[in-house]
Motif scaffolding. Structure first.
Motif, PDB file in Angstrom:
ATOM      1  N   LEU A 198      52.273  48.994  39.390  1.00  0.00           N
ATOM      2  CA  LEU A 198      51.457  48.318  38.917  1.00  0.00           C
ATOM      3  C   LEU A 198      51.012  46.930  38.863  1.00  0.00           C
ATOM      4  O   LEU A 198      52.057  46.251  38.656  1.00  0.00           O
ATOM      5  N   GLY A 199      49.929  46.274  39.246  1.00  0.00           N
ATOM      6  CA  GLY A 199      49.778  44.868  39.046  1.00  0.00           C
ATOM      7  C   GLY A 199      48.334  44.577  38.392  1.00  0.00           C
ATOM      8  O   GLY A 199      47.677  45.573  37.855  1.00  0.00           O
ATOM      9  N   TRP A 200      48.059  43.412  37.960  1.00  0.00           N
ATOM     10  CA  TRP A 200      46.964  43.189  37.381  1.00  0.00           C
ATOM     11  C   TRP A 200      46.154  41.617  38.166  1.00  0.00           C
ATOM     12  O   TRP A 200      46.816  41.058  38.829  1.00  0.00           O
ATOM     13  N   ARG A 201      45.120  41.851  38.000  1.00  0.00           N
ATOM     14  CA  ARG A 201      44.066  40.702  38.879  1.00  0.00           C
ATOM     15  C   ARG A 201      42.866  40.269  37.962  1.00  0.00           C
ATOM     16  O   ARG A 201      42.480  40.997  37.331  1.00  0.00           O
ATOM     17  N   GLY A 202      42.583  39.130  38.245  1.00  0.00           N
ATOM     18  CA  GLY A 202      41.413  38.445  37.591  1.00  0.00           C
ATOM     19  C   GLY A 202      41.875  37.945  36.302  1.00  0.00           C
ATOM     20  O   GLY A 202      42.927  38.203  35.601  1.00  0.00           O
TER      21      GLY A 202
ATOM     22  N   VAL B  82      44.477  49.643  45.088  1.00  0.00           N
ATOM     23  CA  VAL B  82      43.538  50.604  44.499  1.00  0.00           C
ATOM     24  C   VAL B  82      43.138  50.284  42.922  1.00  0.00           C
ATOM     25  O   VAL B  82      44.260  50.346  42.134  1.00  0.00           O
ATOM     26  N   ASP B  83      41.904  50.184  42.691  1.00  0.00           N
ATOM     27  CA  ASP B  83      41.629  49.620  41.366  1.00  0.00           C
ATOM     28  C   ASP B  83      41.927  51.005  40.296  1.00  0.00           C
ATOM     29  O   ASP B  83      41.491  52.095  40.684  1.00  0.00           O
ATOM     30  N   ALA B  84      42.815  50.683  39.243  1.00  0.00           N
ATOM     31  CA  ALA B  84      43.155  51.813  38.459  1.00  0.00           C
ATOM     32  C   ALA B  84      42.233  52.073  37.383  1.00  0.00           C
ATOM     33  O   ALA B  84      42.169  53.221  36.567  1.00  0.00           O
ATOM     34  N   LEU B  85      40.898  51.340  37.429  1.00  0.00           N
ATOM     35  CA  LEU B  85      39.900  51.944  36.228  1.00  0.00           C
ATOM     36  C   LEU B  85      38.805  52.713  37.167  1.00  0.00           C
ATOM     37  O   LEU B  85      38.075  53.324  36.252  1.00  0.00           O
TER      38      LEU B  85
END
Length: 198
Positions: free
Chosen positions: A113-117, A143-146
């Protein structure tokens, strides 16, 4: 020199809080847990700022610095709460989406898992290897997790040196592979001969 008897019984083991025991499926903590931290920070920040503003002008401990700190803490809490959106896609669903996107049969795979923006949008980073033994291709899929959409993917021939796990003892295959690799790289300790016979 003989080893003390008590040292002979020492065994390496993981601490109890880190040992999963390989029982059942692992559930990755949901991103929405950030909202708990956000709510606590916001409440503490509002309380500090309010207390500092309500104090007498001669107060030593409750001053303008506490007011500013409380406001910043409350803003940070709002940010944490906004960024703490619940997953719509877990790691297993992200692996399925990545497998469908890369265009080859997948063998080994892992998700991180990572985060962006600015709003810290949760994103699965899925590393996949093709199903051959050893794998001929590898890929990285975001892959967008949302919403489960594939944001980007990269696929390339696998440049890593692997041993075959399907045939022969692993130790023998590993020894041959290491020797061949050292010979190809011209490293010391290999059995390769130089063009001048050295």
């Amino acid at each position: 020199m003989t080893e003390p008897e008590e040292l002979g019984e020492v065994r390496d083991e993981l601490p109890a809080d880190l040992d999963r025991g390989f029982v059942g499926a692992y559930k990755f903590p949901d991103n929405s847990r950030r909202r708990i931290t956000g709510a606590l920070c916001f409440a503490a920040g509002v309380w500090a700022a309010t207390a500092a503003l309500a104090a007498d002008s001669g107060a030593v401990l409750l001053n303008s610095g506490v007011t500013a700190g409380g406001v910043l803490l409350a803003l940070f809490g709002l940010y944490q709460y906004a960024a703490g959106r619940r997953f719509a896609v877990n790691e297993n669903e992200a692996l399925v989406a990545a497998t469908a996107d890369v265009g080859f049969a997948v063998g080994h795979a892992s998700a991180q898992l990572g985060w962006r923006g600015w709003l810290s949008r949760p994103t699965w980073r899925v590393l996949v290897y093709s199903a051959e033994d050893p794998p001929a291709q590898r890929g990285l899929v975001l892959v967008d997790a949302l919403n489960g959409s594939v944001l980007e993917h990269w696929v390339e021939d696998n440049p890593e040196t692997w041993i075959s796990t399907a045939s022969g003892p692993v130790a023998d295959a590993g020894a041959e592979t290491d020797a061949d690799y050292a010979a190809a790289e011209g490293q010391p300790g290999s059995d390769a001969t130089t063009p001048d016979g050295g």
